[in-house]
Design an enzyme around this catalytic site. Structure first.
Site, PDB file in Angstrom:
ATOM      1  N   LYS A   1       0.832  -1.213   0.000  1.00  0.00           N
ATOM      2  CA  LYS A   1       0.000   0.000   0.000  1.00  0.00           C
ATOM      3  C   LYS A   1       0.866   1.262   0.000  1.00  0.00           C
ATOM      4  CE  LYS A   1      -4.177  -1.817   0.717  1.00  0.00           C
ATOM      5  NZ  LYS A   1      -5.395  -1.529  -0.020  1.00  0.00           N
TER       6      LYS A   1
ATOM      7  N   ASP B   1       8.441  -7.949   3.896  1.00  0.00           N
ATOM      8  CA  ASP B   1       7.154  -8.239   4.528  1.00  0.00           C
ATOM      9  C   ASP B   1       7.400  -8.657   5.981  1.00  0.00           C
ATOM     10  OD1 ASP B   1       4.166  -9.073   3.385  1.00  0.00           O
ATOM     11  OD2 ASP B   1       4.748 -10.058   5.257  1.00  0.00           O
TER      12      ASP B   1
ATOM     13  N   ALA C   1      -0.068  -2.346   8.497  1.00  0.00           N
ATOM     14  CA  ALA C   1      -1.329  -3.062   8.739  1.00  0.00           C
ATOM     15  C   ALA C   1      -2.251  -2.812   7.561  1.00  0.00           C
ATOM     16  CB  ALA C   1      -1.994  -2.541  10.017  1.00  0.00           C
TER      17      ALA C   1
ATOM     18  N   TYR D   1     -11.583  -5.295  11.627  1.00  0.00           N
ATOM     19  CA  TYR D   1     -10.412  -4.404  11.695  1.00  0.00           C
ATOM     20  C   TYR D   1     -10.132  -4.019  13.154  1.00  0.00           C
ATOM     21  CZ  TYR D   1      -7.800   0.000  11.548  1.00  0.00           C
ATOM     22  OH  TYR D   1      -6.887   1.002  11.784  1.00  0.00           O
TER      23      TYR D   1
ATOM     24  N   LYS E   1      -6.905  -5.114  15.778  1.00  0.00           N
ATOM     25  CA  LYS E   1      -6.048  -4.140  16.471  1.00  0.00           C
ATOM     26  C   LYS E   1      -6.102  -4.374  17.984  1.00  0.00           C
ATOM     27  CE  LYS E   1      -4.310  -1.575  13.160  1.00  0.00           C
ATOM     28  NZ  LYS E   1      -2.933  -1.113  13.047  1.00  0.00           N
TER      29      LYS E   1
ATOM     30  N   ASN F   1      -9.143  10.305  13.668  1.00  0.00           N
ATOM     31  CA  ASN F   1      -8.965  10.444  12.214  1.00  0.00           C
ATOM     32  C   ASN F   1      -7.735  11.275  11.871  1.00  0.00           C
ATOM     33  OD1 ASN F   1     -11.616   9.285  10.993  1.00  0.00           O
ATOM     34  ND2 ASN F   1     -12.220  10.523  12.752  1.00  0.00           N
TER      35      ASN F   1
ATOM     36  N   ARG G   1     -16.753  13.937  13.963  1.00  0.00           N
ATOM     37  CA  ARG G   1     -15.524  13.173  14.133  1.00  0.00           C
ATOM     38  C   ARG G   1     -14.405  14.081  14.623  1.00  0.00           C
ATOM     39  NH1 ARG G   1     -18.686   9.838  14.044  1.00  0.00           N
ATOM     40  NH2 ARG G   1     -18.912   8.005  12.710  1.00  0.00           N
TER      41      ARG G   1
ATOM     42  N   GLY H   1     -23.422   0.798  11.966  1.00  0.00           N
ATOM     43  CA  GLY H   1     -22.242   0.817  12.847  1.00  0.00           C
ATOM     44  C   GLY H   1     -21.514   2.146  12.893  1.00  0.00           C
TER      45      GLY H   1
HETATM   46  N1  LIG Z   1      -5.258   6.773   8.650  1.00  0.00           N
HETATM   47  C1  LIG Z   1      -5.931   6.839   9.795  1.00  0.00           C
HETATM   48  O1  LIG Z   1      -6.714   7.788  10.041  1.00  0.00           O
HETATM   49  C2  LIG Z   1      -5.734   5.781  10.852  1.00  0.00           C
HETATM   50  C3  LIG Z   1      -6.582   5.775  11.973  1.00  0.00           C
HETATM   51  C4  LIG Z   1      -6.384   4.803  12.961  1.00  0.00           C
HETATM   52  C5  LIG Z   1      -5.338   3.889  12.852  1.00  0.00           C
HETATM   53  N2  LIG Z   1      -4.549   3.898  11.744  1.00  0.00           N
HETATM   54  C6  LIG Z   1      -3.450   2.906  11.662  1.00  0.00           C
HETATM   55  O2  LIG Z   1      -2.248   3.581  11.350  1.00  0.00           O
HETATM   56  C7  LIG Z   1      -1.394   2.769  10.542  1.00  0.00           C
HETATM   57  C8  LIG Z   1      -0.982   3.546   9.304  1.00  0.00           C
HETATM   58  O3  LIG Z   1      -2.149   3.951   8.588  1.00  0.00           O
HETATM   59  P1  LIG Z   1      -2.036   4.643   7.163  1.00  0.00           P
HETATM   60  O4  LIG Z   1      -3.297   5.379   6.946  1.00  0.00           O
HETATM   61  O5  LIG Z   1      -0.734   5.340   7.058  1.00  0.00           O
HETATM   62  O6  LIG Z   1      -2.041   3.332   6.226  1.00  0.00           O
HETATM   63  P2  LIG Z   1      -1.246   3.032   4.870  1.00  0.00           P
HETATM   64  O7  LIG Z   1      -1.980   1.920   4.204  1.00  0.00           O
HETATM   65  O8  LIG Z   1      -1.010   4.291   4.107  1.00  0.00           O
HETATM   66  O9  LIG Z   1       0.159   2.496   5.402  1.00  0.00           O
HETATM   67  C9  LIG Z   1       0.368   1.172   5.835  1.00  0.00           C
HETATM   68  C10 LIG Z   1       1.728   0.734   5.320  1.00  0.00           C
HETATM   69  O10 LIG Z   1       2.029  -0.599   5.787  1.00  0.00           O
HETATM   70  C11 LIG Z   1       2.590  -1.343   4.731  1.00  0.00           C
HETATM   71  N3  LIG Z   1       2.329  -2.768   5.027  1.00  0.00           N
HETATM   72  C12 LIG Z   1       1.104  -3.353   5.199  1.00  0.00           C
HETATM   73  N4  LIG Z   1       1.269  -4.668   5.487  1.00  0.00           N
HETATM   74  C13 LIG Z   1       2.600  -4.909   5.526  1.00  0.00           C
HETATM   75  C14 LIG Z   1       3.394  -6.064   5.795  1.00  0.00           C
HETATM   76  N5  LIG Z   1       2.839  -7.260   6.052  1.00  0.00           N
HETATM   77  N6  LIG Z   1       4.744  -5.952   5.750  1.00  0.00           N
HETATM   78  C15 LIG Z   1       5.328  -4.751   5.490  1.00  0.00           C
HETATM   79  N7  LIG Z   1       4.635  -3.630   5.224  1.00  0.00           N
HETATM   80  C16 LIG Z   1       3.280  -3.708   5.238  1.00  0.00           C
HETATM   81  C17 LIG Z   1       1.902  -0.816   3.479  1.00  0.00           C
HETATM   82  O11 LIG Z   1       2.627  -1.063   2.286  1.00  0.00           O
HETATM   83  C18 LIG Z   1       1.792   0.667   3.791  1.00  0.00           C
HETATM   84  O12 LIG Z   1       2.936   1.389   3.342  1.00  0.00           O
HETATM   85  C19 LIG Z   1      -2.175   1.495  10.280  1.00  0.00           C
HETATM   86  O13 LIG Z   1      -1.735   0.522  11.196  1.00  0.00           O
HETATM   87  C20 LIG Z   1      -3.622   1.883  10.557  1.00  0.00           C
HETATM   88  O14 LIG Z   1      -4.381   0.771  10.969  1.00  0.00           O
HETATM   89  C21 LIG Z   1      -4.720   4.805  10.739  1.00  0.00           C
END
Ligand SMILES: NC(=O)c1ccc[n+]([C@@H]2O[C@H](COP(=O)([O-])OP(=O)(O)OC[C@H]3O[C@@H](n4cnc5c(N)ncnc54)[C@H](O)[C@@H]3O)[C@@H](O)[C@H]2O)c1
Length: 326
Positions: free
Chosen positions: A35, A51, A75, A141, A145, A170, A219, A281
Site C-alpha cells: 500500500k 514483509d 497493517a 479491523y 487491532k 482520524n 468526528r 455501525g
Molecule cells: N489513517 C488513519 O486515520 C488511521 C486511523 C487509525 C489507525 N490507523 C493505523 O495507522 C497505521 C498507518 O495507517 P495509514 O493510513 O498510514 O495506512 P497506509 O496503508 O497508508 O500504510 C500502511 C503501510 O504498511 C505497509 N504494510 C502493510 N502490510 C505490511 C506487511 N505485512 N509488511 C510490510 N509492510 C506492510 C503498506 O505497504 C503501507 O505502506 C495502520 O496501522 C492503521 O491501521 C490509521
C-alpha cells in the site's frame, strides 16, 4: 536511537519518519509497498522492502541496524474490507504482527510503539472517549487491532517488551512532502478534495439525520504532524513502562458538513454532495479525550484548526499533481 518503522512508506508512516529523523534518530523503514509509496520515504532514512512475515529479512534488518525500538504501523485498515475478508486482516494485523514481536524477542529489541485505533472502542458509551472506557470493536479491523494490543500486554508481562499503543482517531492533513493517498480512499478529507479537484463527482454523506448540530456525524480530526510527534514522545516513555493513549484533538470535533464547508472555502470550488443512507455501525459522535497523553508526555497538538488541516492536505495534493512534491 536507532528506530525501525514498519509501514513507513504509508501515509502516516512517511510523516512519522520525517519526525523521527528531525528528532535525530537513525531511521530504517521496513515496508512491503503493498500500500505504500517508495517516493514518500525521506532520503535520509534507510529503506528495506520486506514483509513482516519474512522473519529472516526482519531479523537481519533488526540486527544489522542495531535497532533500539520499533514503531509498528504496517497493517491493513479498511473497515469494509475487513468485514468481507477477515482472513486478510487477521493474517496481516495479528499473525504478521506476532512475527514482528517474535523477531524482536529473538534480537533483544524490547521497545515498541503501536498504531492502534479508535475502532477498538466500537460504539462508545460516552463522549469524549477515555482510554479506560469499554473496548468492544464492531468490525474485524478493530478486533485485530485490539487482539494485537492484548498480545502486547502479555508479551510485556512475560518477556518485558515495553509498548505504547496509540489509539488514533482520524488522521488528516499533510506535511510539505508527504500526504494521504489510499487506494481505495475512504477518508472524508481526501475524498472531499478529490471532488474539488474534479477527480471524483460528488461526496456521499452517509446520513443527515443524526442527533448532532447539523444532522451529520461528528468526528475528531488530528493533523498527521501532531500525530507523528506523539510517536517521538512515546519513545521516551518506553524506558520506564508501557501505556495506552488516545490520539485525537478532542474539543467539539467537526461534522461532515463542516468539513465540506471548510473545504469549499479553502479550495474555492463547488463541492457537490449526495446524501445517502446511514452506514450500519457509524456512531453519531466520536471524540477522543487526549488528556492522558497531554498529562503524561506533555503532548500538545499544534495544528488543531480544521482549516489548517484541510489547507495542508489541499496544498500537498496540488503540489503532487503538478509534480512539485516528493
Ligand atoms: N489513517 C488513519 O486515520 C488511521 C486511523 C487509525 C489507525 N490507523 C493505523 O495507522 C497505521 C498507518 O495507517 P495509514 O493510513 O498510514 O495506512 P497506509 O496503508 O497508508 O500504510 C500502511 C503501510 O504498511 C505497509 N504494510 C502493510 N502490510 C505490511 C506487511 N505485512 N509488511 C510490510 N509492510 C506492510 C503498506 O505497504 C503501507 O505502506 C495502520 O496501522 C492503521 O491501521 C490509521
Amino acid at each position: 536511537m536507532n528506530i525501525l518503522v514498519t509501514g513507513g512508506a504509508g501515509y502516516i508512516g512517511s510523516v512519522v519518519v520525517e519526525e523521527t529523523l528531525r528528532a535525530g534518530h537513525k531511521t530504517v523503514v521496513y515496508d512491503n509497498l503493498v500500500k505504500g509509496h517508495r517516493d514518500m520515504v525521506a532520503d535520509e532514512a534507510l529503506f528495506v522492502e520486506g514483509d513482516l512475515l519474512d522473519r529472516v529479512k526482519l531479523e537481519t534488518t533488526l540486527r544489522d541496524n542495531s535497532i533500539d525500538a520499533v514503531i509498528h504501523m504496517a497493517a491493513y485498515s479498511l473497515v469494509g474490507e475487513s468485514v468481507a475478508e477477515p482472513q486478510k486482516y487477521y493474517q496481516n494485523n495479528v499473525v504478521a504482527g506476532l512475527s514482528l514481536l517474535d523477531a524482536m524477542r529473538e534480537c533483544g529489541v524490547s521497545k515498541l510503539v503501536f498504531s492502534s485505533t479508535a475502532a477498538t472502542y466500537g460504539e462508545p458509551e460516552k463522549q469524549p472517549i477515555e482510554e479506560s472506557d469499554r473496548t468492544a470493536p464492531t468490525n474485524p479491523y478493530g478486533d485485530t487491532k485490539l487482539a494485537f494490543e492484548h498480545a502486547l500486554k502479555a508479551y510485556d508481562a512475560a518477556y518485558g517488551i515495553k509498548y505504547v499503543s496509540l489509539r488514533y482517531f482520524n488522521a488528516a492533513g499533510a506535511s510539505e512532502k508527504c500526504g494521504e493517498i489510499h487506494d481505495p480512499e475512504t477518508h472524508l478529507i481526501p475524498i472531499v478534495l478529490q471532488v474539488a479537484s474534479g477527480t471524483r463527482e460528488a461526496v456521499e454523506v452517509y446520513g443527515d439525520d443524526y442527533p448532532t448540530r447539523d444532522g451529520t456525524c461528528v468526528r475528531d480530526y488530528i493533523h498527521v504532524i501532531d500525530l507523528a510527534r506523539a510517536h517521538v514522545l512515546s519513545l521516551e516513555l518506553l524506558d520506564e513502562r508501557s501505556a495506552i493513549f488516545n490520539l485525537g484533538c478532542g474539543g467539539d470535533g467537526y461534522t461532515v458538513k463542516e468539513v465540506i464547508d471548510v473545504a469549499r472555502e479553502v479550495t474555492g470550488c463547488d463541492i457537490p454532495v449526495r446524501v445517502a443512507a446511514r452506514r450500519p455501525g457509524d456512531p453519531a459522535v466520536l471524540i477522543a479525550s487526549s488528556q492522558r497523553i497531554r498529562e503524561t508526555l506533555g503532548w500538545q497538538p499544534e495544528f488543531q484548526d480544521l482549516r489548517v488541516i484541510v489547507e495542508s492536505a489541499w496544498n500537498w495534493m496540488q503540489r503532487r499533481s503538478t509534480g512539485k512534491s516528493a
